[in-house]
Design an enzyme around this catalytic site. Structure first.
Site, PDB file in Angstrom:
ATOM      1  N   CYS A   1       0.811  -1.225   0.000  1.00 44.04           N
ATOM      2  CA  CYS A   1       0.000   0.000   0.000  1.00 44.04           C
ATOM      3  C   CYS A   1       0.840   1.269   0.000  1.00 44.04           C
ATOM      4  O   CYS A   1       0.359   2.327  -0.393  1.00 44.04           O
ATOM      5  CB  CYS A   1      -0.938   0.021   1.199  1.00 44.04           C
ATOM      6  SG  CYS A   1      -2.209  -1.264   1.144  1.00 44.04           S
TER       7      CYS A   1
ATOM      8  N   HIS B   1      -9.024   3.947  -1.810  1.00 40.92           N
ATOM      9  CA  HIS B   1      -7.660   3.438  -1.608  1.00 40.92           C
ATOM     10  C   HIS B   1      -7.235   2.594  -2.807  1.00 40.92           C
ATOM     11  O   HIS B   1      -7.232   1.367  -2.752  1.00 40.92           O
ATOM     12  CB  HIS B   1      -7.629   2.621  -0.323  1.00 40.92           C
ATOM     13  CG  HIS B   1      -6.290   2.059   0.045  1.00 40.92           C
ATOM     14  ND1 HIS B   1      -5.095   2.543  -0.462  1.00 40.92           N
ATOM     15  CD2 HIS B   1      -5.960   1.043   0.891  1.00 40.92           C
ATOM     16  CE1 HIS B   1      -4.099   1.851   0.052  1.00 40.92           C
ATOM     17  NE2 HIS B   1      -4.600   0.934   0.874  1.00 40.92           N
TER      18      HIS B   1
ATOM     19  N   CYS C   1       0.423   2.300   6.546  1.00 38.88           N
ATOM     20  CA  CYS C   1       0.672   0.896   6.867  1.00 38.88           C
ATOM     21  C   CYS C   1       0.736   0.081   5.580  1.00 38.88           C
ATOM     22  O   CYS C   1       0.164   0.465   4.555  1.00 38.88           O
ATOM     23  CB  CYS C   1      -0.418   0.352   7.785  1.00 38.88           C
ATOM     24  SG  CYS C   1      -2.079   0.402   7.082  1.00 38.88           S
TER      25      CYS C   1
END
Length: 389
Positions: free
Chosen positions: A91, A345, A375
């Site tokens: 990510c 996202h 994260c």
């Protein structure tokens, strides 16, 4: 050491990562190319001056394979002489791309570089790069973690249990994200960062009318009998409502040395001050933002009180709330224009999306310091501090 500055930052609107999503018809190379064209047009720079383009993409397979970033810059009309590479830190891929880009400028390897990212989760679904029946971890990892690693949703549940985060608290955080995002859209605060595409000009997942009562009706997203037996402390409070959706989108940031910006008459948006990256427990997986925040503050010789604005990726509400609980940060300063729960996202694009939102929010609000952290799967996190100039 030279200073690295952000001189432009743009992003697409975020579409739903579904076949009927607003951007599902756009090839991922074209999603990224669109932001690269917008970056050049808005900054007025000659793309021939770009030393490198570093992009982030997570599922590098199918239409997102073969170094997507290189083909995006060719589609965008950059000269063939401009190189590119695509990185994967899950990510945090495009935040890591930005770290590499800024560090290259600071070291003198680059004068001008683009950091960017893309993910089309409608066309290349999550886990597309792990065919059924394959093992991406190998026997050494299996031996080290004999009970097995877990999916991110289970990690989010374990975090909620460890930090005693109730369903009501996580849902309230999610509602706040949507309301802040809706308010930012209505007040025009996203106008400076958005590059509309094919008639799409707003983030598709923002739900201004959602409420804690509405979210309370959603079922747990990750309930599983085997994991329930293994982890009896889990209360199954993570839902689609207090987690980020899957999305299509791209973002890009133009970074130069301070001297190059002055020479070309470019107005810096922020100075890239300090960087940190850390590993963390791959079972909890998503808690690396806590030590990464501590690490970057220590490197910057700053305290939490010095930070005016935070961008903490809202992969799950439990991640941000656990981070807040450990750091003591003021939630009024966190994701002030909403976060990934509302905005979306699109994995590889999210790092530079957060940066794009942060640098524009810092300028608008007169903030001196901004801190961004994300994260990442496998137990990692990136963090950086930006300073106004």
């Amino acid at each position: 050491m030279r200073e690295a500055v952000v001189v432009e930052a743009v992003r697409t609107p975020m579409g739903r990562g579904r076949p009927n999503g607003a951007l599902a018809h756009v090839h991922p190379v074209e999603l990224l190319a669109h932001t690269l064209r917008a970056l050049v047009e808005r900054s007025g720079v000659d793309p021939a001056l770009v030393d490198d383009v570093i992009g982030g993409t997570v599922d590098q397979v199918g239409e997102q394979a073969m170094n997507t970033t290189r083909y995006a810059l060719l589609s965008a009309g950059f000269p063939e002489s401009v190189p590119a590479t695509t990185v994967d830190r899950q990510c945090g891929s495009s935040q890591q791309a930005l770290h590499f880009a800024a560090q290259g400028v600071m070291a003198g390897a680059y004068d001008m570089v683009v950091a960017c990212g893309v993910e089309s989760m409608s066309r290349v679904p999550m886990w597309s790069n792990v065919p059924a029946g394959t093992d991406p971890f190998g026997p050494g990892v299996a031996a080290r973690y004999p009970d097995g690693l877990v999916p991110q949703g289970i990690s989010a549940e374990l975090i909620a249990a460890k930090w005693s985060l109730s369903r009501e608290r996580m849902d309230a955080f999610a509602v706040s994200s949507h309301r802040k995002a809706a308010a930012a859209w209505e007040s025009g605060r996203f106008d400076a960062e958005i590059a509309p595409l094919d008639g799409v000009s707003r983030d598709e997942c923002v739900r201004p009318g959602t409420s804690v009562e509405v979210l309370a009706g959603l079922r747990p997203a990750y309930r599983d009998p085997a994991f329930a037996e293994r982890f009896p402390q889990i209360e199954w409070n993570v839902t689609a409502g207090n987690a980020s959706p899957v999305n299509d989108g791209a973002s890009a940031v133009l970074i130069t040395s301070a001297d190059t910006a002055a020479r070309l008459g470019l107005r810096p948006l922020a100075r890239l001050h300090s960087f940190a990256v850390t590993g963390s427990d791959p079972l909890l997986m998503l808690t690396g933002v806590i030590p990464a925040t501590e690490k970057v503050l220590r490197r910057a010789s700053l305290s939490l009180a010095d930070i005016d604005l935070f961008e903490v990726n809202e992969a799950f509400a439990s991640v941000v709330l656990a981070w807040r609980q450990e750091t003591g940060a003021d939630l009024e300063k966190v994701n002030v224009h909403g976060g990934a729960i509302a905005l979306g996202h699109p994995l590889g694009a999210s790092g530079t999306r957060l940066t794009t939102t942060l640098v524009h929010a810092m300028r608008e609000r007169g903030a001196r310091y901004g801190l961004q952290t994300m994260c990442e799967a496998g137990g990692m996190a990136n963090a950086m501090i930006l300073e106004s100039v």
